[in-house]
Scaffold this active site. Structure first.
Site, short mmCIF file in Angstrom:
data_model
loop_
_atom_site.label_atom_id
_atom_site.label_comp_id
_atom_site.label_asym_id
_atom_site.label_seq_id
_atom_site.Cartn_x
_atom_site.Cartn_y
_atom_site.Cartn_z
N TYR A 44 26.36 44.71 38.30
CA TYR A 44 27.44 45.32 37.54
C TYR A 44 28.77 45.04 38.25
O TYR A 44 28.84 44.99 39.48
CB TYR A 44 27.23 46.82 37.42
CG TYR A 44 25.99 47.21 36.64
CD1 TYR A 44 25.82 46.81 35.32
CD2 TYR A 44 25.00 48.00 37.22
CE1 TYR A 44 24.69 47.17 34.60
CE2 TYR A 44 23.87 48.37 36.51
CZ TYR A 44 23.71 47.95 35.21
OH TYR A 44 22.59 48.32 34.50
N PHE A 49 19.81 46.39 37.33
CA PHE A 49 19.96 47.41 36.29
C PHE A 49 20.32 48.80 36.83
O PHE A 49 20.73 49.67 36.07
CB PHE A 49 18.71 47.52 35.40
CG PHE A 49 18.43 46.29 34.59
CD1 PHE A 49 19.20 45.99 33.48
CD2 PHE A 49 17.41 45.43 34.93
CE1 PHE A 49 18.95 44.85 32.72
CE2 PHE A 49 17.16 44.28 34.19
CZ PHE A 49 17.93 43.99 33.08
N ASP A 67 23.06 39.56 36.77
CA ASP A 67 23.91 39.65 37.94
C ASP A 67 24.36 41.10 38.08
O ASP A 67 24.18 41.91 37.18
CB ASP A 67 25.08 38.66 37.90
CG ASP A 67 26.15 39.01 36.89
OD1 ASP A 67 25.85 39.69 35.89
OD2 ASP A 67 27.30 38.59 37.08
N HIS A 88 16.66 40.94 26.07
CA HIS A 88 17.39 41.72 27.06
C HIS A 88 17.67 43.12 26.49
O HIS A 88 17.89 43.27 25.28
CB HIS A 88 18.70 41.01 27.39
CG HIS A 88 19.37 41.53 28.61
ND1 HIS A 88 20.20 42.63 28.59
CD2 HIS A 88 19.36 41.09 29.89
CE1 HIS A 88 20.66 42.86 29.81
NE2 HIS A 88 20.16 41.95 30.62
#
Length: 252
Positions: free
Chosen positions: A94, A105, A92, A214
């Site tokens: 930031y 990202f 999701d 991740h």
């Protein structure tokens, strides 16, 4: 709440509101989606899940919640379905002022690098032998055909995963399926459990899938598939040459 705490909260709220937050009604944001993606987004918007999501997000904004980002569909604006070559699935947006910009990202120019993105750029350099041309803002990856798509597309200030489970997942699944059902092969990079749960409908010929943990510092070096050392950036380019002969590599 103490006076000092109240002042700190007010300062944070002011900074958030002056930055990259969502201000328009969500239906208006959907209306501006680029035409190439609109068959998917319009179908979702007309569904019960879509209607519920719009009501929820608009109500949260009306109640004073600071919601990021303002550019909800920037990933779709920068990468059309015909141009997709690689897909990186995020979680999701930031949840801090100035960070989220609608690309998984990625952060705006001049922002401090979040830990996951910092690990990604370190891996690019270790993998390719060259420093990434992107130093936070990954827009240039998107313009080369890298779809940077989060699973949930909005979030509230300071509250990660706050809009998870509200309907975004149905839309992003539909967007990924739209690509997976097309004949042009692409490479999916699925990092972490959330992204890898989508593998069941993505890992089909002629596409290719690479998986790893991740890039968050909490998991980047852990087994079974450490992100650090995964070499996904060079592997993705090698796979592109295999499935799309004559294509140019991604300039990571």
């Amino acid at each position: 709440m103490s006076a000092a705490s109240g002042d700190l909260f007010a300062d944070r709220l002011t900074a958030a509101r002056s930055d990259n937050c969502l201000r328009d009604p969500l239906a208006e944001v959907f209306a501006r989606v680029t035409p190439a993606w609109k068959p998917v987004t319009d179908a979702f918007l007309a569904s019960p899940e879509g209607e519920s999501l719009v009501r929820y997000v608009d109500a949260r904004v009306a109640d004073g919640a600071v919601v990021y980002p303002g550019t909800v569909f920037r990933a779709l604006e920068l990468t059309s379905p015909d141009d997709v070559r690689v897909i990186i699935v995020g979680q999701d947006p930031y949840h801090g002022p100035g960070q989220a910009q609608g690309l998984a990202f990625s952060v705006g120019a001049g922002q401090k690098l979040p830990p996951s993105l910092r690990n990604m750029l370190k891996e690019v350099e270790a993998d390719t032998g060259a420093t990434s041309q992107c130093q936070g803002d990954l827009s240039d990856w998107a313009r080369q055909g890298v779809l940077l798509l989060n699973t949930s597309l909005t979030v509230e200030d300071g509250q990660p995963q706050s809009h998870a489970g509200r309907g975004w997942e149905a839309l992003t699944d539909a967007l990924l399926m739209h690509i997976a059902l097309r004949p042009r092969p692409v490479v999916f990079l699925l990092w972490g459990g959330s992204a890898q749960r989508k593998r069941v409908f993505l890992d089909k010929p002629p596409h290719r899938v690479l998986t790893a943990n991740h890039p968050s510092p909490l998991s980047a070096r852990r087994p079974p598939e450490p992100f650090i050392g995964c070499r996904h950036f060079s592997k993705a380019n090698n796979l592109l040459l295999e499935i799309q002969p004559g294509t140019s590599p991604i300039r990571w």
